[in-house]
Design a protein around this motif. Sequence first.
Motif, PDB file in Angstrom:
ATOM      1  N   ALA A  35       0.820  -1.213   0.000  1.00 43.67           N
ATOM      2  CA  ALA A  35       0.000   0.000   0.000  1.00 43.67           C
ATOM      3  C   ALA A  35       0.850   1.258   0.000  1.00 43.67           C
ATOM      4  CB  ALA A  35      -0.930  -0.013   1.217  1.00 43.67           C
ATOM      5  N   ASP A  36       1.991   1.194   0.692  1.00 42.77           N
ATOM      6  CA  ASP A  36       2.873   2.353   0.758  1.00 42.77           C
ATOM      7  C   ASP A  36       4.285   1.866   1.049  1.00 42.77           C
ATOM      8  OD1 ASP A  36       2.918   1.737   3.523  1.00 42.77           O
ATOM      9  OD2 ASP A  36       1.256   3.124   3.898  1.00 42.77           O
ATOM     10  N   GLU A  37       5.215   2.815   1.136  1.00 42.55           N
ATOM     11  CA  GLU A  37       6.608   2.429   1.317  1.00 42.55           C
ATOM     12  C   GLU A  37       6.822   1.691   2.639  1.00 42.55           C
ATOM     13  OE1 GLU A  37      10.918   4.600   1.904  1.00 42.55           O
ATOM     14  OE2 GLU A  37       9.543   5.429   0.406  1.00 42.55           O
ATOM     15  N   ALA A  38       6.140   2.114   3.696  1.00 43.79           N
ATOM     16  CA  ALA A  38       6.306   1.461   4.998  1.00 43.79           C
ATOM     17  C   ALA A  38       5.880  -0.002   4.934  1.00 43.79           C
ATOM     18  CB  ALA A  38       5.505   2.200   6.060  1.00 43.79           C
ATOM     19  N   ALA A  39       4.770  -0.266   4.281  1.00 37.53           N
ATOM     20  CA  ALA A  39       4.293  -1.649   4.152  1.00 37.53           C
ATOM     21  C   ALA A  39       5.272  -2.482   3.327  1.00 37.53           C
ATOM     22  CB  ALA A  39       2.909  -1.661   3.519  1.00 37.53           C
ATOM     23  N   CYS A  40       5.818  -1.888   2.278  1.00 38.01           N
ATOM     24  CA  CYS A  40       6.786  -2.592   1.436  1.00 38.01           C
ATOM     25  C   CYS A  40       8.063  -2.899   2.203  1.00 38.01           C
ATOM     26  CB  CYS A  40       7.117  -1.747   0.207  1.00 38.01           C
ATOM     27  SG  CYS A  40       5.738  -1.495  -0.916  1.00 38.01           S
ATOM     28  N   ARG A  41       8.522  -1.935   2.966  1.00 42.01           N
ATOM     29  CA  ARG A  41       9.749  -2.133   3.736  1.00 42.01           C
ATOM     30  C   ARG A  41       9.542  -3.216   4.814  1.00 42.01           C
ATOM     31  NH1 ARG A  41      13.985   1.094   2.824  1.00 42.01           N
ATOM     32  NH2 ARG A  41      12.773   2.799   1.924  1.00 42.01           N
ATOM     33  N   ALA A  42       8.336  -3.271   5.356  1.00 41.58           N
ATOM     34  CA  ALA A  42       8.025  -4.309   6.339  1.00 41.58           C
ATOM     35  C   ALA A  42       8.050  -5.690   5.689  1.00 41.58           C
ATOM     36  CB  ALA A  42       6.660  -4.035   6.967  1.00 41.58           C
ATOM     37  N   ARG A  54      15.647 -10.160  13.678  1.00 49.24           N
ATOM     38  CA  ARG A  54      14.656  -9.178  13.227  1.00 49.24           C
ATOM     39  C   ARG A  54      15.214  -7.751  13.201  1.00 49.24           C
ATOM     40  NH1 ARG A  54       9.794  -9.320  10.379  1.00 49.24           N
ATOM     41  NH2 ARG A  54       9.285  -7.119  10.242  1.00 49.24           N
ATOM     42  N   ALA A  55      15.981  -7.373  14.210  1.00 46.36           N
ATOM     43  CA  ALA A  55      16.522  -6.018  14.238  1.00 46.36           C
ATOM     44  C   ALA A  55      17.485  -5.782  13.076  1.00 46.36           C
ATOM     45  CB  ALA A  55      17.224  -5.763  15.578  1.00 46.36           C
ATOM     46  N   THR A  56      18.318  -6.773  12.806  1.00 52.15           N
ATOM     47  CA  THR A  56      19.256  -6.656  11.687  1.00 52.15           C
ATOM     48  C   THR A  56      18.510  -6.626  10.366  1.00 52.15           C
ATOM     49  OG1 THR A  56      20.960  -7.826  12.955  1.00 52.15           O
ATOM     50  CG2 THR A  56      21.267  -7.697  10.572  1.00 52.15           C
ATOM     51  N   ALA A  57      17.470  -7.450  10.248  1.00 54.31           N
ATOM     52  CA  ALA A  57      16.665  -7.472   9.028  1.00 54.31           C
ATOM     53  C   ALA A  57      16.046  -6.105   8.759  1.00 54.31           C
ATOM     54  CB  ALA A  57      15.578  -8.535   9.136  1.00 54.31           C
ATOM     55  N   GLN A  58      15.531  -5.482   9.818  1.00 54.38           N
ATOM     56  CA  GLN A  58      14.942  -4.151   9.653  1.00 54.38           C
ATOM     57  C   GLN A  58      15.995  -3.130   9.239  1.00 54.38           C
ATOM     58  OE1 GLN A  58      11.428  -3.363  10.011  1.00 54.38           O
ATOM     59  NE2 GLN A  58      12.375  -1.775   8.728  1.00 54.38           N
ATOM     60  N   ALA A  59      17.173  -3.222   9.832  1.00 49.05           N
ATOM     61  CA  ALA A  59      18.248  -2.306   9.466  1.00 49.05           C
ATOM     62  C   ALA A  59      18.656  -2.496   8.008  1.00 49.05           C
ATOM     63  CB  ALA A  59      19.447  -2.525  10.393  1.00 49.05           C
ATOM     64  N   ALA A  61      16.720  -3.668   5.632  1.00 48.29           N
ATOM     65  CA  ALA A  61      15.604  -3.226   4.794  1.00 48.29           C
ATOM     66  C   ALA A  61      15.571  -1.710   4.650  1.00 48.29           C
ATOM     67  CB  ALA A  61      14.285  -3.731   5.372  1.00 48.29           C
ATOM     68  N   ASP A  62      16.158  -1.010   5.597  1.00 47.34           N
ATOM     69  CA  ASP A  62      16.164   0.458   5.552  1.00 47.34           C
ATOM     70  C   ASP A  62      17.269   1.020   4.659  1.00 47.34           C
ATOM     71  OD1 ASP A  62      14.006   0.595   7.257  1.00 47.34           O
ATOM     72  OD2 ASP A  62      15.220   0.844   9.068  1.00 47.34           O
ATOM     73  N   LEU A  63      18.147   0.167   4.166  1.00 44.26           N
ATOM     74  CA  LEU A  63      19.288   0.653   3.391  1.00 44.26           C
ATOM     75  C   LEU A  63      18.931   1.021   1.952  1.00 44.26           C
ATOM     76  CD1 LEU A  63      22.022  -1.912   4.536  1.00 44.26           C
ATOM     77  CD2 LEU A  63      21.792   0.477   5.252  1.00 44.26           C
ATOM     78  N   CYS A  64      17.926   0.356   1.396  1.00 41.85           N
ATOM     79  CA  CYS A  64      17.616   0.528  -0.027  1.00 41.85           C
ATOM     80  C   CYS A  64      16.529   1.572  -0.249  1.00 41.85           C
ATOM     81  CB  CYS A  64      17.163  -0.804  -0.622  1.00 41.85           C
ATOM     82  SG  CYS A  64      15.605  -1.403   0.071  1.00 41.85           S
ATOM     83  N   GLN A  65      16.297   1.887  -1.511  1.00 44.26           N
ATOM     84  CA  GLN A  65      15.153   2.704  -1.896  1.00 44.26           C
ATOM     85  C   GLN A  65      14.044   1.770  -2.396  1.00 44.26           C
ATOM     86  OE1 GLN A  65      16.065   6.336  -4.187  1.00 44.26           O
ATOM     87  NE2 GLN A  65      18.219   5.725  -4.058  1.00 44.26           N
ATOM     88  N   ILE A  66      12.811   2.227  -2.311  1.00 40.79           N
ATOM     89  CA  ILE A  66      11.673   1.369  -2.649  1.00 40.79           C
ATOM     90  C   ILE A  66      10.666   2.131  -3.510  1.00 40.79           C
ATOM     91  CG2 ILE A  66       9.605   0.260  -1.663  1.00 40.79           C
ATOM     92  CD1 ILE A  66      11.321  -0.759   0.594  1.00 40.79           C
ATOM     93  N   ILE A  67      10.142   1.424  -4.508  1.00 32.90           N
ATOM     94  CA  ILE A  67       8.992   1.904  -5.277  1.00 32.90           C
ATOM     95  C   ILE A  67       7.826   0.956  -4.989  1.00 32.90           C
ATOM     96  CG2 ILE A  67       7.978   2.213  -7.557  1.00 32.90           C
ATOM     97  CD1 ILE A  67      10.553   3.114  -8.639  1.00 32.90           C
ATOM     98  N   PRO A  68       6.788   1.411  -4.319  1.00 34.12           N
ATOM     99  CA  PRO A  68       5.615   0.548  -4.120  1.00 34.12           C
ATOM    100  C   PRO A  68       4.889   0.348  -5.450  1.00 34.12           C
ATOM    101  CG  PRO A  68       5.662   2.363  -2.528  1.00 34.12           C
ATOM    102  CD  PRO A  68       6.653   2.696  -3.615  1.00 34.12           C
ATOM    103  N   GLY A  69       4.523  -0.894  -5.730  1.00 30.76           N
ATOM    104  CA  GLY A  69       3.787  -1.152  -6.969  1.00 30.76           C
ATOM    105  C   GLY A  69       4.107  -2.517  -7.523  1.00 30.76           C
ATOM    106  N   ASP A  70       3.650  -2.751  -8.746  1.00 31.72           N
ATOM    107  CA  ASP A  70       3.928  -4.015  -9.422  1.00 31.72           C
ATOM    108  C   ASP A  70       4.464  -3.727 -10.818  1.00 31.72           C
ATOM    109  OD1 ASP A  70       1.718  -3.266 -10.951  1.00 31.72           O
ATOM    110  OD2 ASP A  70       0.350  -4.622  -9.892  1.00 31.72           O
ATOM    111  N   LEU A  71       4.677  -4.774 -11.596  1.00 33.16           N
ATOM    112  CA  LEU A  71       5.282  -4.603 -12.914  1.00 33.16           C
ATOM    113  C   LEU A  71       4.419  -3.756 -13.835  1.00 33.16           C
ATOM    114  CD1 LEU A  71       6.571  -8.256 -13.391  1.00 33.16           C
ATOM    115  CD2 LEU A  71       7.973  -6.227 -12.977  1.00 33.16           C
ATOM    116  N   GLN A  72       3.116  -3.929 -13.750  1.00 31.41           N
ATOM    117  CA  GLN A  72       2.232  -3.167 -14.623  1.00 31.41           C
ATOM    118  C   GLN A  72       2.225  -1.682 -14.244  1.00 31.41           C
ATOM    119  OE1 GLN A  72       1.009  -4.257 -17.274  1.00 31.41           O
ATOM    120  NE2 GLN A  72       0.940  -6.476 -17.094  1.00 31.41           N
ATOM    121  N   SER A  73       2.212  -1.391 -12.947  1.00 29.21           N
ATOM    122  CA  SER A  73       2.213   0.018 -12.543  1.00 29.21           C
ATOM    123  C   SER A  73       3.542   0.685 -12.846  1.00 29.21           C
ATOM    124  CB  SER A  73       1.898   0.137 -11.044  1.00 29.21           C
ATOM    125  OG  SER A  73       2.938  -0.415 -10.247  1.00 29.21           O
ATOM    126  N   LEU A  74       4.607  -0.099 -12.843  1.00 28.55           N
ATOM    127  CA  LEU A  74       5.922   0.456 -13.152  1.00 28.55           C
ATOM    128  C   LEU A  74       5.981   0.967 -14.585  1.00 28.55           C
ATOM    129  CD1 LEU A  74       8.776   0.720 -11.794  1.00 28.55           C
ATOM    130  CD2 LEU A  74       9.391  -1.327 -13.094  1.00 28.55           C
TER     131      LEU A  74
END
Length: 387
Positions: A35-42, A54-59, A61-74
């Motif tokens: 739905a949004d970047e936060a949901a995607c990062r989760a 879990r803490a390392t995984a979250q760290a 996940a915060d390193l990259c950039q994210i585009i919410p969506g799918d192949l068609q929306s891209l």
Amino acid sequence: MILLTGGTGFLGGSFYLDAVKNGTAADCLLLIRGADEAACRARLATNLSRCVDRATAQAYADLCQIIPGDLQSLATSADPRLDAVTHIVHVAADTSFDSRHSVWQINVDGTLALAARARRMKHLQRFLHIGTAFCCGETPWLEMVEEAPAPGHDTPHIVEYTRSKAAAERALAAGFPDLPIVVCRPSIVVGHTAMGVRPSASIFWFFRLVDRTGVLPCSPDGFIDIVPVDWASARLHDLLRKPDLKHSLYHISAGRGSRTLWSDFQAAFAAHGHEGTRPYSFFDPKGPEGWRPFDRAFRLAFPQRDILHRTMMAGGRKYHRFTAQDIAFDNSRLLAEGFTPPPRFADYIGVCLTNPGTTIAEQFVDDAASFEFDESLAPAEAATAAA
């Protein structure tokens, strides 16, 4: 910038984890459904938590950039970050063995939508399209499949997934010859050489089932082509970065040198104390008895008659059809580039067997998205019903 699709999956997640380790995660732009970047990062953090705490995984996940969506929306996205993309790693796919509409919608239509958007990326240097070595179709008695263009639409296939991946390759070649596409075809990706099946138990349940039932629909002298996910993802990084690749198509496979003989497979399971039915017996599914030897062995090993075990039996049959082909995939191009050769499956089976508290049925549930499965059957019920 690297645009990565499929980063919340098995192979894509391993590719991103490698990017974290080699210091390029900040250069990654991940396309993730949400739905949004936060949901995607989760979602990304949840996937990574299978490999790290879990803490390392979250760290991570915060390193990259994210585009919410799918192949068609891209395809219609005006996000300015896409204009900075220099490399694409397209791992996203519907790998279901039972779906028909969805595999074509995602694996073909989605791939072509991504390619159309890639055409507008002015700085694009390389586009890794991740297919499957089994796009060759059902080719028994071939023994070694060469690195050749995808076969025609009339080639027989066991499942629509492999047919759709072959179609995607043909469509890319016909419609986008101007793009710097390199096709990468993994064979059977199973487990991790250090973490076993912690990242994913996908397909490994089937090999435990083979050992438990002790029957195979192929030759006693046969073999199978299996590679670990960490080796496969590392080779994708190699193919992405090496500036002077000699080819535009590579098998990410065990090949002749690292294919697993069934005799070595049997010995590896026996060496690690796994209780199975040995020595294995072999049958011809095209003979007079057909699949009855497998059916009998399965019911003996798994006497339960619930929906979980019925679905697992059907899944076992489908995987056995691939096994019955007795083929491996030539990886001479990959080795000629100077990349590290793959380990043999038999050499890390023991690592895969060390994960505690998981039955064959529980591991099947982890892989059940590939089959028609009643999702109301929760893992807790699966554990109760499991052998």
